[in-house]
Design a protein around this motif. Sequence first.
Motif, PDB file in Angstrom:
ATOM      1  N   SER A  36       0.852  -1.193   0.000  1.00 41.25           N
ATOM      2  CA  SER A  36       0.000   0.000   0.000  1.00 41.25           C
ATOM      3  C   SER A  36       0.891   1.248   0.000  1.00 41.25           C
ATOM      4  N   SER A  37       0.252   2.404  -0.067  1.00 39.44           N
ATOM      5  CA  SER A  37       1.019   3.655  -0.063  1.00 39.44           C
ATOM      6  C   SER A  37       1.560   4.011   1.318  1.00 39.44           C
ATOM      7  N   GLU A  51       2.560   7.352   3.590  1.00 40.59           N
ATOM      8  CA  GLU A  51       1.210   7.867   3.844  1.00 40.59           C
ATOM      9  C   GLU A  51       0.819   7.614   5.300  1.00 40.59           C
ATOM     10  N   ASP A  95      -4.514   9.612   6.450  1.00 40.11           N
ATOM     11  CA  ASP A  95      -4.731   9.753   5.004  1.00 40.11           C
ATOM     12  C   ASP A  95      -5.139   8.417   4.374  1.00 40.11           C
ATOM     13  N   THR A  96      -4.601   7.317   4.902  1.00 37.73           N
ATOM     14  CA  THR A  96      -5.008   6.001   4.387  1.00 37.73           C
ATOM     15  C   THR A  96      -6.500   5.781   4.653  1.00 37.73           C
ATOM     16  N   LYS A 125      -8.801   8.003   5.327  1.00 34.74           N
ATOM     17  CA  LYS A 125      -9.583   9.019   4.599  1.00 34.74           C
ATOM     18  C   LYS A 125      -9.719   8.618   3.125  1.00 34.74           C
ATOM     19  N   THR A 126      -8.674   7.990   2.593  1.00 30.08           N
ATOM     20  CA  THR A 126      -8.719   7.519   1.206  1.00 30.08           C
ATOM     21  C   THR A 126      -9.789   6.442   1.042  1.00 30.08           C
ATOM     22  N   TYR A 127      -9.796   5.478   1.966  1.00 30.47           N
ATOM     23  CA  TYR A 127     -10.815   4.421   1.887  1.00 30.47           C
ATOM     24  C   TYR A 127     -12.211   5.011   2.014  1.00 30.47           C
ATOM     25  N   GLU A 128     -12.360   5.980   2.898  1.00 30.28           N
ATOM     26  CA  GLU A 128     -13.667   6.640   3.043  1.00 30.28           C
ATOM     27  C   GLU A 128     -14.045   7.325   1.728  1.00 30.28           C
ATOM     28  N   SER A 129     -13.087   8.016   1.106  1.00 28.35           N
ATOM     29  CA  SER A 129     -13.364   8.783  -0.118  1.00 28.35           C
ATOM     30  C   SER A 129     -13.769   7.891  -1.282  1.00 28.35           C
ATOM     31  N   ILE A 130     -13.186   6.690  -1.352  1.00 33.05           N
ATOM     32  CA  ILE A 130     -13.505   5.835  -2.501  1.00 33.05           C
ATOM     33  C   ILE A 130     -14.724   4.959  -2.239  1.00 33.05           C
TER      34      ILE A 130
END
Length: 309
Positions: free
Chosen positions: A73-74, A79, A83-84, A86-91
Motif C-alpha cells: 500500500s502507499s 502515507e 490519510d489512508t 480518509k482515502t478508503y472513506e473517499s472511494i
Amino acid sequence: MKHFVSMKDKSETEIIQLVKRANGISQRGVEPLNGQFFAANLFFEPSTRTKMSFVVAERRLGMEVLDFMTDQSSVTKGESIYDTAKTYESIGANLIVLRHHQENIAKQLAESLSIPVINAGDGTGEHPTQCLLDLVTIYQDFQHFHGLKVVIAGDIKHSRVARSNAIALSTLGCDVYLTGMKEWQDDRLPFPYIAMDDAVEIADVFMLLRIQHERHLDQFSLTECNYLDNYGLTLEREARMQKHAIILHPAPVNRGVEIDSRLVECQRSRIFKQMKNGVAARIAIITSLLNQGGNYNDENFNQCQAIIG
Ligand code: CP
C-alpha cells in the motif's frame, strides 16, 4: 452507536443488547444486507482470528471486502494512517476495521471520519470486539453476568484484551479479579490481584491471556521463571477449579506456557468456541453500526431483527 472503539463508553444495556444480538446470530444466522456495502479491513499488525472472522462476517452480510496489506500500500511511501483511512472513506468504504500498534488511534480516527470505525486492537489499549465475543461465550454458559467471579490471568500490563474485558465485565456486575507476575500488574485497572492458587478455586470464568512478547521492552525468559508452573494453568490447578467453571483464552495460545497443552481442548475450555463466536459478534457490531450510522437499509435491518430476535 456510531463507532465501536472502546468498552469504556458502553452502558450495561448497550452491552447486553449486543451480546443478545450476537448470541441470536450464532444460533440462527443472519440475512445478507440489501444493497452494496464496502468494508475496509486495515490491519497494520498481524492477525489470524480477528481479521478472518471480520472477513467471514462481512461476506455473510454480502459486503464487498476491501483488503489492505501495508507492504503493498502507499503506507510504504509514507502515507499516514489518517490519510489512508480518509482515502478508503473517499472511494466508498462504508466502515473501517482498524488494527494498529498505536494506543487510542481508533478513537482518534473515529473523531475525524464520517463512516463507522471498529477497533480491532490498538496497541496495549483495547480489543473491544474480542471482548464482545468473550462476553457472548460467557453468556452461553451462564445466561447472566451479575455476581460471576471472573479471573483475568497473565500478562495484564500489555494486554488490550484484559483492559476491554475488565471494564465491560465490571459494567455488567461481575466480580473481576486479576492474577499474574508482579512485573505485569497494571495500576490502570482498579481490580484486586489475588494468588493464582486461590484464583483457580474461586473463578466461575478463568480468562487466560497470551504473553505479549512483542510489546515487552525487556526480554523475558520463560524457562528461567518456570512460567507454567508458577503462573500458568497446570493440570493440577485445573483439577481444583469449580465443576461448572470455564476456561477462556483469546489465542493465539502459547501451549505449555500459559496453559498446559492438554487443557486447550478440555471439557471446560471454550477457546475454539470463542473463535466461532467471533463471527457472530462481529456481525452484531457491523449491523448495529450500519443501521444507526444512517447508511443501513431499514427494511433489511427489520428483517435482521426478526431473525436475530
Ligand atoms: N485474539 C486475537 O486477536 O487473535 P489474532 O491476533 O489472531 O486476531
